[in-house]
Design an enzyme around this catalytic site. Structure first.
Site, PDB file in Angstrom:
ATOM      1  N   ASP A 151     -10.053 -78.498 -47.809  1.00 39.06           N
ATOM      2  CA  ASP A 151     -10.089 -79.328 -49.014  1.00 39.06           C
ATOM      3  C   ASP A 151     -11.112 -78.771 -50.017  1.00 39.06           C
ATOM      4  O   ASP A 151     -10.914 -78.833 -51.234  1.00 39.06           O
ATOM      5  CB  ASP A 151     -10.447 -80.779 -48.644  1.00 39.06           C
ATOM      6  CG  ASP A 151      -9.485 -81.331 -47.605  1.00 39.06           C
ATOM      7  OD1 ASP A 151      -8.274 -81.094 -47.733  1.00 39.06           O
ATOM      8  OD2 ASP A 151      -9.949 -81.988 -46.641  1.00 39.06           O
ATOM      9  N   HIS A 180      -9.727 -86.429 -44.009  1.00 38.97           N
ATOM     10  CA  HIS A 180      -8.782 -85.336 -44.269  1.00 38.97           C
ATOM     11  C   HIS A 180      -7.340 -85.825 -44.206  1.00 38.97           C
ATOM     12  O   HIS A 180      -6.579 -85.461 -43.318  1.00 38.97           O
ATOM     13  CB  HIS A 180      -9.012 -84.172 -43.295  1.00 38.97           C
ATOM     14  CG  HIS A 180      -8.048 -83.042 -43.530  1.00 38.97           C
ATOM     15  ND1 HIS A 180      -8.068 -82.267 -44.679  1.00 38.97           N
ATOM     16  CD2 HIS A 180      -7.004 -82.566 -42.801  1.00 38.97           C
ATOM     17  CE1 HIS A 180      -7.098 -81.382 -44.638  1.00 38.97           C
ATOM     18  NE2 HIS A 180      -6.423 -81.540 -43.507  1.00 38.97           N
TER      19      HIS A 180
END
Ligand SMILES: NC(=O)C1=CN([C@@H]2O[C@H](COP(=O)(O)OP(=O)(O)OC[C@H]3O[C@@H](n4cnc5c(N)ncnc54)[C@H](O)[C@@H]3O)[C@@H](O)[C@H]2O)C=CC1
Ligand SMILES: O=C([O-])CC(=O)C(=O)O
Length: 334
Positions: A151, A180
């Site tokens: 990310d 996540h």
């Protein structure tokens, strides 16, 4: 001497991740475990002229235990990936049991190793590893990490694209916090090392946030049934592992966002819970790393009103995901 182990080493992530770890000069031993194909992958990698001695293991003859013996760091990309139309949570049914069994192997063979969990859903698989370790009386929250680095990598890339200069990508840093999956991925763009263009419209800004949150879907869609991100994940996993290894070697000031148990450092963990206004057991935040793992969990710092809303929106899903992982082990016979 550093022994790194990859569990799920023959897979889409496992192979390029093992390649990158083989090229890390800090790794002196690399053990590859999977239910298939590791002898071939290991033989192939073993010809690369770098220090790590590579060996492959399969389940027969206690392969998991042999792979894990003496491990300093264990990276887990074992499990099934998404297909179009699935959420990460849809993977729980299969991956929870895989991660539980591998965690049992680590808890009984290499309980002091750093454990880096890639297998999805990370928001649930990290609690699974922790609960298994608790049941075996070897839980150390400073040593268990959910890998959310992809990310961060995506944020650097997408922000540099918006700035119109991809050569900036390696130096752009954006803290990404929360968890996540989808809305639990919270990019703190107000803290980007490189500010966004001041004339960026609100629509374009919100599209950027969405793209970071759902970057995984972009790859799942493009691969069209052939899996999810593997190469960018291998890069991200190798980057995070390298940070852990540098911290273990005594390098100071290494910080990386990662999904951790907030008891890893009580004072800073409690402060973070206050900041987010919720007593969550896990959260991804920038963590300072040291030779024993988590040193301190950094505060989120000053958030924009928009970012505060993103945090609020993430909390219910995070809470559910965490609870699902915890109760899976609560009801499991180990
Ligand atoms: N944390 C993150 O940012 C990301 C996580 N992922 C997740 O990583 C996982 C792996 O993805 P891919 O490598 O693309 O999948 P893959 O299917 O290509 O590879 C998975 C490997 O795990 C192995 N495996 C299955 N059961 C096992 C067991 N019990 N013990 C050891 N190995 C076992 C398989 O044989 C296979 O080689 C998925 O759960 C995926 O969702 C993927 C991308 C990013
Ligand atoms: O999207 C997926 O399923 C794989 C993943 O976690 C990512 O690419 O961030």
């Amino acid at each position: 001497m550093v022994k790194a182990v990859v569990l799920g080493a023959a897979g889409g992530i496992g192979q390029p991740l093992s390649l990158l770890l083989k090229t890390n000069p800090l790794v002196t031993e690399l053990a590859l475990y999977d239910i298939v194909n590791t002898p071939g992958v290991a033989a192939d990698l073993s010809h690369i002229a770098t220090p790590a001695k590579v060996e492959g293991f399969l389940p027969p003859d206690d392969g998991l235990k042999k792979a894990l013996k003496g491990a300093d760091v264990v990276v887990i990309p074992a499990g099934v990936p998404r297909k179009p139309g699935m959420t990460r949570d849809d993977l729980f049914k299969i991956n929870a049991g895989i991660v539980r069994d591998l965690a049992t192997g680590i808890a009984t063979t290499a309980p002091k190793a750093f454990v880096l969990v890639i297998s999805n859903p990370v928001n649930s698989t990290v609690p699974i590893v922790a609960e298994v370790f608790k049941k075996h009386g070897v839980f150390d929250p400073k040593r268990i990490f959910g890998v959310t680095t992809l990310d961060v990598v995506r944020s650097s890339t997408f922000v540099s694209e918006i700035l119109g200069d991809l050569s900036l990508a390696p130096s752009v840093t954006v803290p990404v916090v929360g968890g996540h999956s989808g809305v639990t991925i919270i990019p703190l763009l107000s803290q980007s090392s490189h500010p966004l263009p001041s004339n960026l419209s609100q629509d374009k800004f919100e599209a950027l946030v969405k793209r970071i949150q759902f970057g995984g879907d972009e790859v799942v869609k493009a691969k069209d049934g052939a899996g999810s991100a593997t190469l960018s994940m291998a890069y991200a996993g190798a980057e995070f592992t390298a940070k852990i290894l540098r911290a273990v070697k005594g390098e100071k000031g290494i910080v990386a966002p990662t999904f951790v148990n907030l008891s890893a450092d009580k004072t800073s963990g409690d402060a973070l819970k206050k900041e987010i206004g919720k007593d969550l057991e896990y959260f991804s935040a920038p963590v300072e790393l040291g030779p024993e793992g988590v040193v301190t969990i950094r505060p989120l710092g000053k958030l924009s009103d928009y970012e505060k809303k993103l945090v609020e929106a993430a909390i219910p899903e995070l809470e559910t995901n965490i609870e699902k992982g915890v109760s899976f082990i609560g009801s499991s016979k180990l």
